[in-house]
Design a protein around this motif. Sequence first.
Motif, PDB file in Angstrom:
ATOM      1  N   ILE A 128       0.831  -1.205   0.000  1.00 16.68           N
ATOM      2  CA  ILE A 128       0.000   0.000   0.000  1.00 16.68           C
ATOM      3  C   ILE A 128       0.866   1.256   0.000  1.00 16.68           C
ATOM      4  O   ILE A 128       0.676   2.162  -0.812  1.00 16.68           O
ATOM      5  CB  ILE A 128      -0.959  -0.007   1.204  1.00 16.68           C
ATOM      6  CG1 ILE A 128      -1.867  -1.242   1.132  1.00 16.68           C
ATOM      7  CG2 ILE A 128      -1.792   1.268   1.245  1.00 16.68           C
ATOM      8  CD1 ILE A 128      -2.771  -1.415   2.329  1.00 16.68           C
ATOM      9  N   CYS A 129       1.845   1.324   0.910  1.00 15.37           N
ATOM     10  CA  CYS A 129       2.695   2.523   1.010  1.00 15.37           C
ATOM     11  C   CYS A 129       4.049   2.324   0.351  1.00 15.37           C
ATOM     12  O   CYS A 129       4.786   3.297   0.160  1.00 15.37           O
ATOM     13  CB  CYS A 129       2.886   2.906   2.467  1.00 15.37           C
ATOM     14  SG  CYS A 129       3.878   1.715   3.418  1.00 15.37           S
ATOM     15  N   LEU A 130       4.424   1.072   0.046  1.00 13.51           N
ATOM     16  CA  LEU A 130       5.701   0.722  -0.586  1.00 13.51           C
ATOM     17  C   LEU A 130       6.898   0.950   0.320  1.00 13.51           C
ATOM     18  O   LEU A 130       8.033   0.952  -0.138  1.00 13.51           O
ATOM     19  CB  LEU A 130       5.889   1.481  -1.907  1.00 13.51           C
ATOM     20  CG  LEU A 130       4.817   1.235  -2.973  1.00 13.51           C
ATOM     21  CD1 LEU A 130       5.172   1.975  -4.241  1.00 13.51           C
ATOM     22  CD2 LEU A 130       4.654  -0.260  -3.241  1.00 13.51           C
ATOM     23  N   TYR A 131       6.668   1.138   1.622  1.00  9.18           N
ATOM     24  CA  TYR A 131       7.758   1.172   2.588  1.00  9.18           C
ATOM     25  C   TYR A 131       7.923  -0.223   3.196  1.00  9.18           C
ATOM     26  O   TYR A 131       6.963  -1.004   3.264  1.00  9.18           O
ATOM     27  CB  TYR A 131       7.486   2.176   3.709  1.00  9.18           C
ATOM     28  CG  TYR A 131       7.667   3.619   3.292  1.00  9.18           C
ATOM     29  CD1 TYR A 131       8.930   4.136   3.011  1.00  9.18           C
ATOM     30  CD2 TYR A 131       6.578   4.466   3.181  1.00  9.18           C
ATOM     31  CE1 TYR A 131       9.100   5.463   2.632  1.00  9.18           C
ATOM     32  CE2 TYR A 131       6.731   5.792   2.807  1.00  9.18           C
ATOM     33  CZ  TYR A 131       7.995   6.285   2.529  1.00  9.18           C
ATOM     34  OH  TYR A 131       8.158   7.593   2.145  1.00  9.18           O
ATOM     35  N   SER A 150      -0.619  -1.328   9.741  1.00  7.72           N
ATOM     36  CA  SER A 150      -2.001  -1.182  10.208  1.00  7.72           C
ATOM     37  C   SER A 150      -2.607   0.134   9.727  1.00  7.72           C
ATOM     38  O   SER A 150      -3.769   0.166   9.292  1.00  7.72           O
ATOM     39  CB  SER A 150      -2.040  -1.261  11.737  1.00  7.72           C
ATOM     40  OG  SER A 150      -1.570  -2.517  12.188  1.00  7.72           O
ATOM     41  N   HIS A 151      -1.836   1.204   9.802  1.00 16.20           N
ATOM     42  CA  HIS A 151      -2.335   2.507   9.363  1.00 16.20           C
ATOM     43  C   HIS A 151      -2.635   2.487   7.855  1.00 16.20           C
ATOM     44  O   HIS A 151      -3.648   3.036   7.409  1.00 16.20           O
ATOM     45  CB  HIS A 151      -1.301   3.585   9.679  1.00 16.20           C
ATOM     46  CG  HIS A 151      -1.762   4.977   9.358  1.00 16.20           C
ATOM     47  ND1 HIS A 151      -2.501   5.746  10.238  1.00 16.20           N
ATOM     48  CD2 HIS A 151      -1.608   5.733   8.234  1.00 16.20           C
ATOM     49  CE1 HIS A 151      -2.766   6.905   9.681  1.00 16.20           C
ATOM     50  NE2 HIS A 151      -2.247   6.933   8.475  1.00 16.20           N
ATOM     51  N   CYS A 152      -1.793   1.845   7.087  1.00 14.69           N
ATOM     52  CA  CYS A 152      -1.996   1.790   5.634  1.00 14.69           C
ATOM     53  C   CYS A 152      -3.234   0.977   5.285  1.00 14.69           C
ATOM     54  O   CYS A 152      -4.023   1.364   4.414  1.00 14.69           O
ATOM     55  CB  CYS A 152      -0.766   1.186   4.956  1.00 14.69           C
ATOM     56  SG  CYS A 152       0.761   2.101   5.224  1.00 14.69           S
ATOM     57  N   CYS A 186      -8.542  -8.649   0.902  1.00  8.04           N
ATOM     58  CA  CYS A 186      -7.093  -8.445   0.967  1.00  8.04           C
ATOM     59  C   CYS A 186      -6.634  -7.671  -0.262  1.00  8.04           C
ATOM     60  O   CYS A 186      -7.008  -8.011  -1.389  1.00  8.04           O
ATOM     61  CB  CYS A 186      -6.394  -9.799   1.042  1.00  8.04           C
ATOM     62  SG  CYS A 186      -4.592  -9.698   0.899  1.00  8.04           S
ATOM     63  N   PRO A 187      -5.831  -6.623  -0.113  1.00 11.06           N
ATOM     64  CA  PRO A 187      -5.357  -5.857  -1.270  1.00 11.06           C
ATOM     65  C   PRO A 187      -4.497  -6.660  -2.234  1.00 11.06           C
ATOM     66  O   PRO A 187      -4.326  -6.261  -3.378  1.00 11.06           O
ATOM     67  CB  PRO A 187      -4.547  -4.719  -0.632  1.00 11.06           C
ATOM     68  CG  PRO A 187      -5.039  -4.613   0.769  1.00 11.06           C
ATOM     69  CD  PRO A 187      -5.425  -6.009   1.160  1.00 11.06           C
ATOM     70  N   PRO A 204       0.220   4.175  14.448  1.00 10.82           N
ATOM     71  CA  PRO A 204       1.040   5.258  13.897  1.00 10.82           C
ATOM     72  C   PRO A 204       1.428   4.993  12.449  1.00 10.82           C
ATOM     73  O   PRO A 204       1.273   3.883  11.931  1.00 10.82           O
ATOM     74  CB  PRO A 204       2.268   5.262  14.812  1.00 10.82           C
ATOM     75  CG  PRO A 204       2.357   3.860  15.319  1.00 10.82           C
ATOM     76  CD  PRO A 204       0.943   3.370  15.453  1.00 10.82           C
ATOM     77  N   LEU A 205       1.945   6.012  11.809  1.00  6.90           N
ATOM     78  CA  LEU A 205       2.434   5.879  10.441  1.00  6.90           C
ATOM     79  C   LEU A 205       3.657   4.966  10.396  1.00  6.90           C
ATOM     80  O   LEU A 205       4.338   4.780  11.416  1.00  6.90           O
ATOM     81  CB  LEU A 205       2.802   7.261   9.888  1.00  6.90           C
ATOM     82  CG  LEU A 205       1.653   8.246   9.669  1.00  6.90           C
ATOM     83  CD1 LEU A 205       2.207   9.632   9.378  1.00  6.90           C
ATOM     84  CD2 LEU A 205       0.771   7.779   8.528  1.00  6.90           C
ATOM     85  N   PRO A 206       3.968   4.384   9.245  1.00 12.30           N
ATOM     86  CA  PRO A 206       5.194   3.575   9.140  1.00 12.30           C
ATOM     87  C   PRO A 206       6.425   4.394   9.503  1.00 12.30           C
ATOM     88  O   PRO A 206       6.509   5.592   9.201  1.00 12.30           O
ATOM     89  CB  PRO A 206       5.208   3.159   7.665  1.00 12.30           C
ATOM     90  CG  PRO A 206       3.790   3.235   7.229  1.00 12.30           C
ATOM     91  CD  PRO A 206       3.170   4.355   7.998  1.00 12.30           C
ATOM     92  N   VAL A 207       7.378   3.742  10.158  1.00 14.46           N
ATOM     93  CA  VAL A 207       8.573   4.446  10.622  1.00 14.46           C
ATOM     94  C   VAL A 207       9.337   5.050   9.454  1.00 14.46           C
ATOM     95  O   VAL A 207       9.789   6.208   9.522  1.00 14.46           O
ATOM     96  CB  VAL A 207       9.470   3.463  11.416  1.00 14.46           C
ATOM     97  CG1 VAL A 207      10.800   4.128  11.760  1.00 14.46           C
ATOM     98  CG2 VAL A 207       8.759   3.004  12.677  1.00 14.46           C
ATOM     99  N   GLN A 208       9.466   4.312   8.356  1.00 15.56           N
ATOM    100  CA  GLN A 208      10.237   4.824   7.226  1.00 15.56           C
ATOM    101  C   GLN A 208       9.558   6.020   6.558  1.00 15.56           C
ATOM    102  O   GLN A 208      10.247   6.855   5.964  1.00 15.56           O
ATOM    103  CB  GLN A 208      10.449   3.710   6.199  1.00 15.56           C
ATOM    104  CG  GLN A 208      11.406   2.630   6.655  1.00 15.56           C
ATOM    105  CD  GLN A 208      11.713   1.618   5.552  1.00 15.56           C
ATOM    106  OE1 GLN A 208      11.204   1.718   4.445  1.00 15.56           O
ATOM    107  NE2 GLN A 208      12.548   0.635   5.855  1.00 15.56           N
ATOM    108  N   SER A 209       8.253   6.122   6.643  1.00 13.09           N
ATOM    109  CA  SER A 209       7.578   7.276   6.058  1.00 13.09           C
ATOM    110  C   SER A 209       7.870   8.553   6.834  1.00 13.09           C
ATOM    111  O   SER A 209       7.768   9.658   6.288  1.00 13.09           O
ATOM    112  CB  SER A 209       6.066   7.036   6.016  1.00 13.09           C
ATOM    113  OG  SER A 209       5.516   7.002   7.323  1.00 13.09           O
ATOM    114  N   ILE A 210       8.258   8.398   8.104  1.00 15.83           N
ATOM    115  CA  ILE A 210       8.586   9.562   8.936  1.00 15.83           C
ATOM    116  C   ILE A 210      10.063   9.913   8.832  1.00 15.83           C
ATOM    117  O   ILE A 210      10.448  11.083   8.773  1.00 15.83           O
ATOM    118  CB  ILE A 210       8.196   9.296  10.400  1.00 15.83           C
ATOM    119  CG1 ILE A 210       6.691   8.994  10.502  1.00 15.83           C
ATOM    120  CG2 ILE A 210       8.568  10.470  11.296  1.00 15.83           C
ATOM    121  CD1 ILE A 210       6.238   8.585  11.882  1.00 15.83           C
TER     122      ILE A 210
END
Length: 332
Positions: A128-131, A150-152, A186-187, A204-210
């Motif tokens: 979904i986010c590619l992280y 989970s957030h994605c 399921c995506p 929370p958002l993915p760590v790598q996105s932050i």
Amino acid sequence: MSAAIDERVTDEVEALEAILLDDVVVKREDDVPKSIETVVHPSTGDDVDQQFVCVTLEVKLTSKYPDNSPEVTLRNPRGLDDETLANINSQVKKKLKECLGQPVVFELIELIRESLTESNLPSGQCVICLYGFTEGDIFIKTQCYHHFHSHCLASHLIAGKKYYQEEMDKLPNWQQMQAPPYQQTCPVCRCPMACDVEALKRAPLPVQSITAKPFSLTAELKALQTKMASLLAHQIAKGGVVGMGDTGPPPLTITSPSDNDEESNATSSTAPEPTKPEPRHNGQNGAHGNHSNENSTPGSPQTRPAYRGPYRGFNRRGKPGRRSRGGQAATR
């Protein structure tokens, strides 16, 4: 059991069925074991929810097994990237050479289980986010063993339900009543699933996105842009891009019944009044005038705009002002 079966194979199969129970599938032909299949999970004790990876082990027994190595295949890996899977395959081949001449299936299961235990963190990317998945990420494992932040996943499910409702609103009431309710899927594999979206939203958002570095246009990206622009120009010149440099007929447009109704209403509101047939006078009408004045009616196909409403075949009874089955105007 046939006497031709090696006792070592018989003992191994019986031991596997006694230890793994329903988790192992032994396929036989004429009571002769031909293949052994089982899904291998990491060792997490009784905490099944902490098993984030798995793989299906299939062992095809050759006619001379165990003196010859069996054919081993790893299928349906979940949560494993190509590098981890290649490492497991390499270890399997090494174990087959070491155990040549003796039953090896149980050894392979234990070997793969140890490798999965060491790699019991989803590898690869969240689709979904590619992280990727890193320490501190809160993620979810679906029933089909696919992993997402989970957030994605919450954002994906909310958007999917919104799109479903928008499409439902376009349908007439009778179709809305017959349509199935919204189902979370399921995506990746579209398998049905059930998740608490509100609980997922609080993650929370993915760590790598932050922690990711701000985007910057590098020399590599600039070279890629130039290459893609050249490719696009070539495709346009060859007519491979619809809508750009295309002087031919417009592409096919798919519309819904509601679009046709709106277009029909707009056309009828701006269309001029249909002309009435002039009274018949002897000697003033030609051969064609007699037929047109006698059979034409207000709003005939010659004077009214093209029909854009629902399909005419739904009402075939002749009515005033409409064509009957014979193709002539219906009269009373």
